[in-house]
Design a protein around this motif. Structure first.
Motif, PDB file in Angstrom:
ATOM      1  N   ALA A  38       0.814  -1.219   0.000  1.00 42.10           N
ATOM      2  CA  ALA A  38       0.000   0.000   0.000  1.00 42.10           C
ATOM      3  C   ALA A  38       0.842   1.262   0.000  1.00 42.10           C
ATOM      4  CB  ALA A  38      -0.937   0.018   1.210  1.00 42.10           C
ATOM      5  N   PRO A 142       1.909   6.896  -3.112  1.00 42.54           N
ATOM      6  CA  PRO A 142       0.578   6.525  -3.622  1.00 42.54           C
ATOM      7  C   PRO A 142      -0.520   7.208  -2.819  1.00 42.54           C
ATOM      8  CG  PRO A 142       1.456   4.766  -2.264  1.00 42.54           C
ATOM      9  CD  PRO A 142       2.543   5.814  -2.344  1.00 42.54           C
ATOM     10  N   SER A 144      -3.578   7.848  -3.236  1.00 40.40           N
ATOM     11  CA  SER A 144      -4.920   7.268  -3.186  1.00 40.40           C
ATOM     12  C   SER A 144      -5.053   6.171  -2.125  1.00 40.40           C
ATOM     13  CB  SER A 144      -5.308   6.697  -4.547  1.00 40.40           C
ATOM     14  OG  SER A 144      -4.425   5.653  -4.930  1.00 40.40           O
ATOM     15  N   THR A 145      -3.929   5.645  -1.635  1.00 39.74           N
ATOM     16  CA  THR A 145      -3.985   4.586  -0.612  1.00 39.74           C
ATOM     17  C   THR A 145      -3.634   5.102   0.780  1.00 39.74           C
ATOM     18  OG1 THR A 145      -1.670   3.885  -0.888  1.00 39.74           O
ATOM     19  CG2 THR A 145      -3.299   2.900  -2.373  1.00 39.74           C
ATOM     20  N   GLN A 172       1.852   9.758 -10.509  1.00 35.36           N
ATOM     21  CA  GLN A 172       0.813   8.904  -9.921  1.00 35.36           C
ATOM     22  C   GLN A 172       0.200   8.011 -10.991  1.00 35.36           C
ATOM     23  OE1 GLN A 172      -0.663   9.470  -6.242  1.00 35.36           O
ATOM     24  NE2 GLN A 172       1.542   9.737  -6.448  1.00 35.36           N
ATOM     25  N   TYR A 176      -6.457  10.686  -8.960  1.00 36.98           N
ATOM     26  CA  TYR A 176      -6.882  11.048  -7.603  1.00 36.98           C
ATOM     27  C   TYR A 176      -6.224  12.347  -7.136  1.00 36.98           C
ATOM     28  CZ  TYR A 176      -7.524  10.534  -2.534  1.00 36.98           C
ATOM     29  OH  TYR A 176      -7.850  10.734  -1.214  1.00 36.98           O
TER      30      TYR A 176
END
Length: 215
Positions: A38, A142, A144-145, A172, A176
């Motif tokens: 993640a 990341p 978005s996570t 990315q 997002y």
């Protein structure tokens, strides 16, 4: 003694030994991806084409402090150091201690320091290294996570840490980032790099230059 040293040198320069050393960054990157999927955007490090495209707007002649979030095994770190001026500094911030240890051991450059910490603490970290602001900040985190609210916090702290006219360079794998960047930055430009696995979006976000005149 000379014979022993010669044997060591020959062993170190054997094609197989060189090949194994060349795989070290990739094996380190893959191991950490398996442990923390993640927190790492892709199992494959960024391509040279993505590195060039993301860094294209940088004015290397004026950059005194360059900050990187989530350097991993240094896919962007090394190209940045190649172009950074002799009296500048690169601070790479990562929450992964293994990546930090790897980079500090592997990169022998007085202009470089890998730091264990959070991007949300960027202003504190640059102050600890004798700076008041950064010229450019690069991120492949990341977003978005990340936990709820953390992306927005990092974006706000990044904008505050940049000099007027400075830029936040972000790559990315989703769109997002738009809702994270637009509330914080005066100007956001976008690009797309197909020559990467997977293809990647690029955002170049600039801090308001007029703040310099108002100060």
């Amino acid at each position: 003694m000379a014979t022993v040293e010669l044997k060591k040198l020959r062993k170190a320069n054997h094609p197989l030994a060189r090949a194994i050393r060349s795989l070290t960054p990739m094996s380190t990157f893959f191991r950490e991806f398996v442990k923390h999927p993640a927190m790492i955007g892709s199992v494959i490090p960024s391509s040279p084409a993505l590195v060039r495209a993301t860094l294209a707007p940088v004015d290397w002649s004026s950059a005194r402090l360059f900050v990187e979030y989530g350097p991993g095994v240094g896919t962007f770190t090394r190209p940045v150091l190649e172009m950074l001026r002799p009296d500048a500094m690169l601070l790479s911030i990562d929450t992964n201690r293994d990546f930090v240890r790897y980079l500090n051991a592997d990169i022998a450059d007085v202009r470089f320091r890998a730091v264990h910490g959070s991007a949300a603490d960027v202003r504190k970290i640059i102050a600890e290294h004798g700076f008041t602001e950064a010229d450019y900040i690069l991120s492949g985190l990341p977003f978005s996570t990340l936990p709820s609210g953390v992306g927005e916090l990092i974006a706000a702290e990044t904008e505050a840490a940049l000099r007027p006219g400075g830029a936040f360079l972000v790559y990315q794998y989703s769109n997002y980032m738009r809702k994270i960047l637009y509330p914080c930055f005066a100007r956001v430009e976008q690009g797309f790099e197909w020559l990467n696995i997977p293809p990647c979006r690029i955002f170049w976000s600039y801090k308001e230059e007029a703040l310099a005149k108002a100060a």
